[in-house]
Design an enzyme around this catalytic site. Structure first.
Site, PDB file in Angstrom:
ATOM      1  N   ARG A  54       0.802  -1.221   0.000  1.00 20.62           N
ATOM      2  CA  ARG A  54       0.000   0.000   0.000  1.00 20.62           C
ATOM      3  C   ARG A  54       0.840   1.277   0.000  1.00 20.62           C
ATOM      4  NH1 ARG A  54      -2.929  -0.104   4.683  1.00 20.62           N
ATOM      5  NH2 ARG A  54      -1.637   1.580   5.445  1.00 20.62           N
ATOM      6  N   TYR A 107     -11.138  21.983 -14.208  1.00 21.20           N
ATOM      7  CA  TYR A 107     -11.756  20.658 -14.325  1.00 21.20           C
ATOM      8  C   TYR A 107     -12.970  20.585 -13.399  1.00 21.20           C
ATOM      9  CZ  TYR A 107     -12.311  15.621 -14.318  1.00 21.20           C
ATOM     10  OH  TYR A 107     -12.820  14.363 -14.419  1.00 21.20           O
ATOM     11  N   ASP A 180      -2.368  21.995 -12.103  1.00 23.19           N
ATOM     12  CA  ASP A 180      -2.931  20.852 -12.830  1.00 23.19           C
ATOM     13  C   ASP A 180      -2.495  21.020 -14.287  1.00 23.19           C
ATOM     14  OD1 ASP A 180      -4.453  19.047 -14.276  1.00 23.19           O
ATOM     15  OD2 ASP A 180      -6.288  19.368 -13.118  1.00 23.19           O
ATOM     16  N   LYS A 205      -5.061  10.727 -18.793  1.00 27.74           N
ATOM     17  CA  LYS A 205      -5.254  11.457 -20.038  1.00 27.74           C
ATOM     18  C   LYS A 205      -4.006  11.396 -20.920  1.00 27.74           C
ATOM     19  CE  LYS A 205      -9.158  12.553 -18.025  1.00 27.74           C
ATOM     20  NZ  LYS A 205      -9.381  13.806 -17.311  1.00 27.74           N
TER      21      LYS A 205
HETATM   22  C1  LIG Z   1      -9.545  14.055 -15.946  1.00 24.74           C
HETATM   23  C2  LIG Z   1      -8.999  15.217 -15.234  1.00 24.74           C
HETATM   24  C3  LIG Z   1      -8.821  15.208 -13.844  1.00 24.74           C
HETATM   25  C4  LIG Z   1      -9.243  14.022 -12.999  1.00 24.74           C
HETATM   26  O1  LIG Z   1      -8.552  12.859 -13.345  1.00 24.74           O
HETATM   27  P1  LIG Z   1      -9.179  11.394 -13.069  1.00 24.74           P
HETATM   28  O2  LIG Z   1      -8.084  10.457 -13.437  1.00 24.74           O
HETATM   29  O3  LIG Z   1     -10.403  11.277 -13.945  1.00 24.74           O
HETATM   30  O4  LIG Z   1      -9.537  11.335 -11.636  1.00 24.74           O
HETATM   31  C5  LIG Z   1      -8.281  16.327 -13.255  1.00 24.74           C
HETATM   32  N1  LIG Z   1      -7.912  17.411 -13.968  1.00 24.74           N
HETATM   33  C6  LIG Z   1      -8.077  17.458 -15.306  1.00 24.74           C
HETATM   34  C7  LIG Z   1      -7.655  18.670 -16.047  1.00 24.74           C
HETATM   35  C8  LIG Z   1      -8.620  16.374 -15.992  1.00 24.74           C
HETATM   36  O5  LIG Z   1      -8.788  16.443 -17.305  1.00 24.74           O
END
Ligand SMILES: *Cc1c(COP(=O)(O)O)cnc(C)c1O
Length: 383
Positions: A54, A107, A180, A205
């Site tokens: 973990r 997001y 982000d 992504k």
């Molecule tokens: C998809 C996304 C997230 C969240 O990611 P997950 O893997 O779906 O939890 C956060 N920020 C942005 C810009 C995203 O496109």
């Protein structure tokens, strides 16, 4: 870990996932470590550094090494079970009463989590247009604001925030800056080199790129007490990425540079052609000179990313109908994969969204640019 020479470029190092060779078999692809527990030494020590699955895993560490290299992260990187798990670990490392400044355009799921969940734990959150540096400066409260959160380019308008300027504002107030960078990828932007303290990715992504892994990543500028707390939160909350996902992510990152180059070329070409399309009222892409963030993007990004949005001239119903008529583009949420996706964003985000109702978000893949344009063109023309 790897002993790759430092002068090799990030592209070379990523292609070989840092060049790790398994010492037992000499395999050029590292094995997937599935063990949840590790043998303890007779003298009661854990000399391998691994105790339990973990807090840590060797395959996860391998993938983290690639991300840390790409982001130039001195503290290293941490992989989480999703992008949301990574982001919420950063906010979880704050204390009750701490003030956060976050972007109005960001997001959607994270924005909702900040306003509905983070506040229940005593965090105070203000949303501000972070691309407006005066507004950001006004929103940051010296001594009270502990974290400025940016997303650039930000969903779904691809708003650009000046990371270096925001870092100065945050640091002057005694706050950390987290970015982000999901839509950008470390090939395009390296926030830590621009003054950010933490960079976050939905590795789901662009980093993975094949729409087959849910994963999140953080990379840190400094291995300080805040970073250590984030590490403890990942372990305590049980939010580590699984080894199979870490392996797939590492496999995806080997082609990151190639994918980004192909996707950005497609996105740039599509933005130009859609900009001249009679059924399109506006193209939102930082690569277009008329985009409000173009100058900052040209300075802080290495290219303009793989995401764009269009506003359909005939309005919301026509936008939804356009998305219904595509064939090559896939009508789906998410972004950053090799397949092109189209999404009517407002209907996903719900009634309180700041997203214009006539907007279609386009995640541009690696298909033939002419095919992508032709498919959209026929869909737009039959509106
Ligand atoms: C998809 C996304 C997230 C969240 O990611 P997950 O893997 O779906 O939890 C956060 N920020 C942005 C810009 C995203 O496109």
């Amino acid at each position: 870990m790897s002993h790759a020479p430092r002068h090799w470029s990030k592209k070379s190092l990523a292609a070989q996932a840092l060049g790790h060779v398994d010492p037992v078999t000499k395999a050029v692809v590292p094995p997937i470590h599935v063990a949840t527990t590790y043998l303890r030494d007779p003298d009661n020590q854990y000399s391998s550094g691994y105790v339990y699955g973990r807090p840590d895993n060797a395959t996860v560490r391998e993938a983290e090494g690639v991300i840390a290299m790409l982001e130039e992260a001195e503290a290293g990187a941490l992989l989480f079970s999703s992008g949301m798990a990574a982001a919420t670990a950063v906010f979880g490392a704050l204390d009750p009463g701490d003030h956060i400044v976050a972007p109005t355009i960001m997001y959607w799921a994270l924005r909702r989590w900040l306003s509905e969940e983070a506040t229940r734990w005593g965090l105070r959150v203000d949303f501000v247009a972070t691309d407006d540096l005066d507004a950001l400066k006004a929103a940051v409260r010296p001594g009270e604001t502990k974290l400025v959160w940016l997303e650039t380019p930000s969903n779904p308008l691809w708003t650009i925030t000046d990371i270096a300027a925001a870092a100065e504002i945050a640091h002057a107030a005694g706050a950390r800056l987290a970015v982000d960078s999901t839509a950008s990828s470390p090939v395009v932007t390296r926030p830590l080199t621009l003054g950010a303290d933490v960079v976050m990715h939905a590795a789901t992504k662009v980093l993975n790129g094949h729409s087959d892994v849910i994963a999140g990543a953080l990379a840190g500028a400094k291995a300080d007490a805040f970073w250590a707390r984030i590490q403890r939160i990942r372990s305590g909350n049980g939010a580590i990425l699984g080894p199979f996902e870490a392996y797939l992510l590492m496999r995806g990152m080997r082609t990151l540079h190639l994918r980004i180059a192909a996707q950005m070329a497609n996105a740039g070409a599509l933005a130009q052609r859609l900009d001249a399309h009679p059924a399109v009222a506006q193209v939102l892409y930082p690569g277009l000179a008329r985009h409000p963030g173009h100058a900052v993007a040209a300075r802080q990004m290495n290219g303009f990313g793989t995401m764009l949005s269009i506003r359909v001239a005939a309005g919301e119903a026509a936008a939804i109908a356009t998305a219904a008529r595509v064939g090559l583009w896939k009508r789906a949420t998410s972004l950053g994969g090799v397949e092109s996706l189209i999404e009517h964003r407002a209907s996903i985000e719900g009634p309180s969204t700041p997203c214009p109702p006539d907007l279609l978000r386009l995640s541009v893949g690696i298909e033939d640019a002419d095919d992508l344009f032709a498919d959209l063109d026929q869909a737009l023309r039959h509106g």
